[in-house]
Write an enzyme that holds these catalytic residues in place. Structure first.
Site, PDB file in Angstrom:
ATOM      1  N   ASP A   1     -25.312  -2.638 -19.525  1.00 47.77           N
ATOM      2  CA  ASP A   1     -25.256  -1.597 -20.607  1.00 47.77           C
ATOM      3  C   ASP A   1     -25.866  -2.063 -21.836  1.00 47.77           C
ATOM      4  O   ASP A   1     -26.386  -3.115 -21.879  1.00 47.77           O
ATOM      5  CB  ASP A   1     -23.592  -1.205 -21.034  1.00 47.77           C
ATOM      6  CG  ASP A   1     -23.792   0.309 -21.190  1.00 47.77           C
ATOM      7  OD1 ASP A   1     -24.493   0.691 -22.093  1.00 47.77           O
ATOM      8  OD2 ASP A   1     -22.743   0.895 -20.595  1.00 47.77           O
TER       9      ASP A   1
ATOM     10  N   PRO B   1     -26.475  -4.063 -25.411  1.00 54.96           N
ATOM     11  CA  PRO B   1     -25.565  -5.463 -25.562  1.00 54.96           C
ATOM     12  C   PRO B   1     -24.327  -5.189 -26.395  1.00 54.96           C
ATOM     13  O   PRO B   1     -23.403  -6.183 -25.893  1.00 54.96           O
ATOM     14  CB  PRO B   1     -26.645  -6.149 -26.658  1.00 54.96           C
ATOM     15  CG  PRO B   1     -28.056  -5.196 -26.161  1.00 54.96           C
ATOM     16  CD  PRO B   1     -27.808  -4.082 -25.862  1.00 54.96           C
TER      17      PRO B   1
ATOM     18  N   LYS C   1     -20.380  -6.450 -12.507  1.00 57.80           N
ATOM     19  CA  LYS C   1     -21.876  -6.397 -12.527  1.00 57.80           C
ATOM     20  C   LYS C   1     -22.131  -5.539 -13.856  1.00 57.80           C
ATOM     21  O   LYS C   1     -22.759  -4.459 -13.758  1.00 57.80           O
ATOM     22  CB  LYS C   1     -22.380  -5.921 -11.422  1.00 57.80           C
ATOM     23  CG  LYS C   1     -22.329  -6.599 -10.097  1.00 57.80           C
ATOM     24  CD  LYS C   1     -23.135  -5.998  -8.871  1.00 57.80           C
ATOM     25  CE  LYS C   1     -22.893  -6.804  -7.629  1.00 57.80           C
ATOM     26  NZ  LYS C   1     -21.627  -6.662  -6.899  1.00 57.80           N
ATOM     27  N   LEU C   2     -21.766  -5.954 -14.965  1.00 61.96           N
ATOM     28  CA  LEU C   2     -21.901  -5.088 -16.222  1.00 61.96           C
ATOM     29  C   LEU C   2     -23.501  -4.997 -16.488  1.00 61.96           C
ATOM     30  O   LEU C   2     -24.224  -5.829 -16.266  1.00 61.96           O
ATOM     31  CB  LEU C   2     -21.266  -5.925 -17.381  1.00 61.96           C
ATOM     32  CG  LEU C   2     -19.675  -5.351 -17.814  1.00 61.96           C
ATOM     33  CD1 LEU C   2     -19.072  -5.947 -16.489  1.00 61.96           C
ATOM     34  CD2 LEU C   2     -19.254  -6.156 -18.800  1.00 61.96           C
TER      35      LEU C   2
ATOM     36  N   THR D   1     -28.589  -8.301  -2.560  1.00 63.51           N
ATOM     37  CA  THR D   1     -28.976  -8.610  -1.275  1.00 63.51           C
ATOM     38  C   THR D   1     -29.036  -7.392  -0.329  1.00 63.51           C
ATOM     39  O   THR D   1     -29.627  -7.597   0.780  1.00 63.51           O
ATOM     40  CB  THR D   1     -27.891  -9.582  -0.681  1.00 63.51           C
ATOM     41  OG1 THR D   1     -26.834  -8.892  -0.862  1.00 63.51           O
ATOM     42  CG2 THR D   1     -28.137 -11.019  -1.332  1.00 63.51           C
TER      43      THR D   1
ATOM     44  N   GLN E   1     -26.370  -5.905   4.788  1.00 60.53           N
ATOM     45  CA  GLN E   1     -27.281  -6.956   4.168  1.00 60.53           C
ATOM     46  C   GLN E   1     -28.418  -7.302   4.563  1.00 60.53           C
ATOM     47  O   GLN E   1     -28.466  -7.059   6.029  1.00 60.53           O
ATOM     48  CB  GLN E   1     -26.451  -8.525   4.205  1.00 60.53           C
ATOM     49  CG  GLN E   1     -25.055  -8.311   3.523  1.00 60.53           C
ATOM     50  CD  GLN E   1     -24.865  -8.161   1.989  1.00 60.53           C
ATOM     51  OE1 GLN E   1     -25.882  -8.277   1.505  1.00 60.53           O
ATOM     52  NE2 GLN E   1     -23.730  -8.759   1.391  1.00 60.53           N
TER      53      GLN E   1
ATOM     54  N   ARG F   1     -16.521  -9.629   5.014  1.00 62.00           N
ATOM     55  CA  ARG F   1     -15.933  -9.009   6.241  1.00 62.00           C
ATOM     56  C   ARG F   1     -16.050 -10.099   7.360  1.00 62.00           C
ATOM     57  O   ARG F   1     -15.063  -9.948   8.396  1.00 62.00           O
ATOM     58  CB  ARG F   1     -16.984  -8.059   6.904  1.00 62.00           C
ATOM     59  CG  ARG F   1     -16.780  -6.652   6.093  1.00 62.00           C
ATOM     60  CD  ARG F   1     -17.913  -5.553   6.170  1.00 62.00           C
ATOM     61  NE  ARG F   1     -19.081  -5.931   5.273  1.00 62.00           N
ATOM     62  CZ  ARG F   1     -20.107  -5.196   5.150  1.00 62.00           C
ATOM     63  NH1 ARG F   1     -20.134  -4.156   5.805  1.00 62.00           N
ATOM     64  NH2 ARG F   1     -21.098  -5.628   4.565  1.00 62.00           N
TER      65      ARG F   1
ATOM     66  N   ASP G   1     -16.325  -9.748 -10.214  1.00 66.21           N
ATOM     67  CA  ASP G   1     -17.445  -9.046  -9.713  1.00 66.21           C
ATOM     68  C   ASP G   1     -17.621  -7.492 -10.086  1.00 66.21           C
ATOM     69  O   ASP G   1     -17.638  -6.668  -9.180  1.00 66.21           O
ATOM     70  CB  ASP G   1     -17.627  -9.173  -8.207  1.00 66.21           C
ATOM     71  CG  ASP G   1     -18.979  -8.688  -7.725  1.00 66.21           C
ATOM     72  OD1 ASP G   1     -19.987  -8.732  -8.698  1.00 66.21           O
ATOM     73  OD2 ASP G   1     -19.240  -8.472  -6.493  1.00 66.21           O
TER      74      ASP G   1
ATOM     75  N   LYS H   1     -13.064 -13.266  -4.837  1.00 64.43           N
ATOM     76  CA  LYS H   1     -13.840 -12.529  -5.624  1.00 64.43           C
ATOM     77  C   LYS H   1     -12.860 -10.962  -5.629  1.00 64.43           C
ATOM     78  O   LYS H   1     -12.628 -10.376  -4.555  1.00 64.43           O
ATOM     79  CB  LYS H   1     -15.152 -12.142  -4.966  1.00 64.43           C
ATOM     80  CG  LYS H   1     -16.216 -10.880  -5.692  1.00 64.43           C
ATOM     81  CD  LYS H   1     -17.431 -10.880  -5.007  1.00 64.43           C
ATOM     82  CE  LYS H   1     -17.275  -9.797  -3.941  1.00 64.43           C
ATOM     83  NZ  LYS H   1     -17.231  -8.554  -4.223  1.00 64.43           N
TER      84      LYS H   1
END
Length: 232
Positions: free
Chosen positions: A64, A66, A61-62, A119, A190, A211, A59, A32
């Site tokens: 905005d 469309p 995470k868009l 999370t 988390q 981690r 990763d 990732k």
């Protein structure tokens, strides 16, 4: 679709990332690339890691309007990654536009998944800060159904929610689950976590592990432990 472990390469530089990946001499983990590394090194880091033979979950995470997301996804599609994501909170219109932008001229595209709730978010913060009064589980399932109806391949969710997502959206709807820690490890920041074995039992398709692998004394051994516990 087989289960797999995705290693979160949350490093600040290409040098750190390559030094880490160099430890894996006999396998090519699915990795990732998140905001920290992508913003530090740009698209070239994706090309470098892809050239080494790794599958990549980008990763970013868009979230905005469309049209902006559609255009951004068209750019990301050219990087030849295997999976990308966006926030389900951006609405069905945004998710549909993202799919249009991500799909190449020949009809191929990476997997597109939606983040339901991070999370690190718990029900108290969701209610008091986001003003979402529905229970966390209901919210996650509603966002997952929206993603499915928009044509997405799956969602990012807590491993604790993956079984319910499959019940709501079908066995073929992919669940990608961060928040995975070894039973003898630290939870970090988390809040909704599970062990690799628990994630397997509940029904996660992919687990994202950072981690517990990247900070381990022996990262390769930690990765193999994850594979053993989750994939078998």
């Amino acid at each position: 679709m087989g289960k797999d472990v995705i290693v979160a390469c949350d490093f600040a530089s290409a040098a750190e990332t390559m030094a880490f990946l160099d430890k894996f001499t006999d396998c090519k983990p699915f990795v990732k690339i998140g905001m920290e590394l992508f913003y530090a090194e740009g698209p070239q880091i994706v090309r470098q890691i892809k050239a080494r033979g790794h599958k990549i979950f980008l990763d970013l995470k868009l979230h905005d309007i469309p049209n902006t997301v559609k255009k951004a996804m068209a750019v990301l599609s050219g990087l030849d990654v295997d999976m990308v994501n966006l926030h389900a909170a951006g609405t069905k219109a945004m998710m549909t536009a993202a799919l249009e932008g991500l799909t190449r001229a020949d009809g191929t595209r990476p997997l597109l998944i939606a983040v339901t709730q991070l999370t690190s978010t718990d029900e108290e913060s969701m209610r008091s800060e986001l003003w979402i009064d529905r229970p966390l589980d209901e919210t996650v399932m509603h966002y997952a159904r929206n993603a499915m109806e928009a044509g997405l391949d799956g969602v990012v969710c807590s491993p604790l929610e993956s079984g319910k997502v499959h019940e709501a959206c079908g066995a073929g709807f992919v669940t990608v689950t961060p928040g995975v820690r070894f039973a003898d490890g630290d939870k970090g920041d988390q809040k909704r976590v599970a062990t690799p074995a628990m994630a397997k039992e509940i029904g996660s398709d992919y687990i994202v592990v950072g981690r517990p692998i990247t900070k381990a004394e022996d990262p390769v051994a930690a990765y193999r432990r994850c594979i053993a516990e989750f994939v078998g």
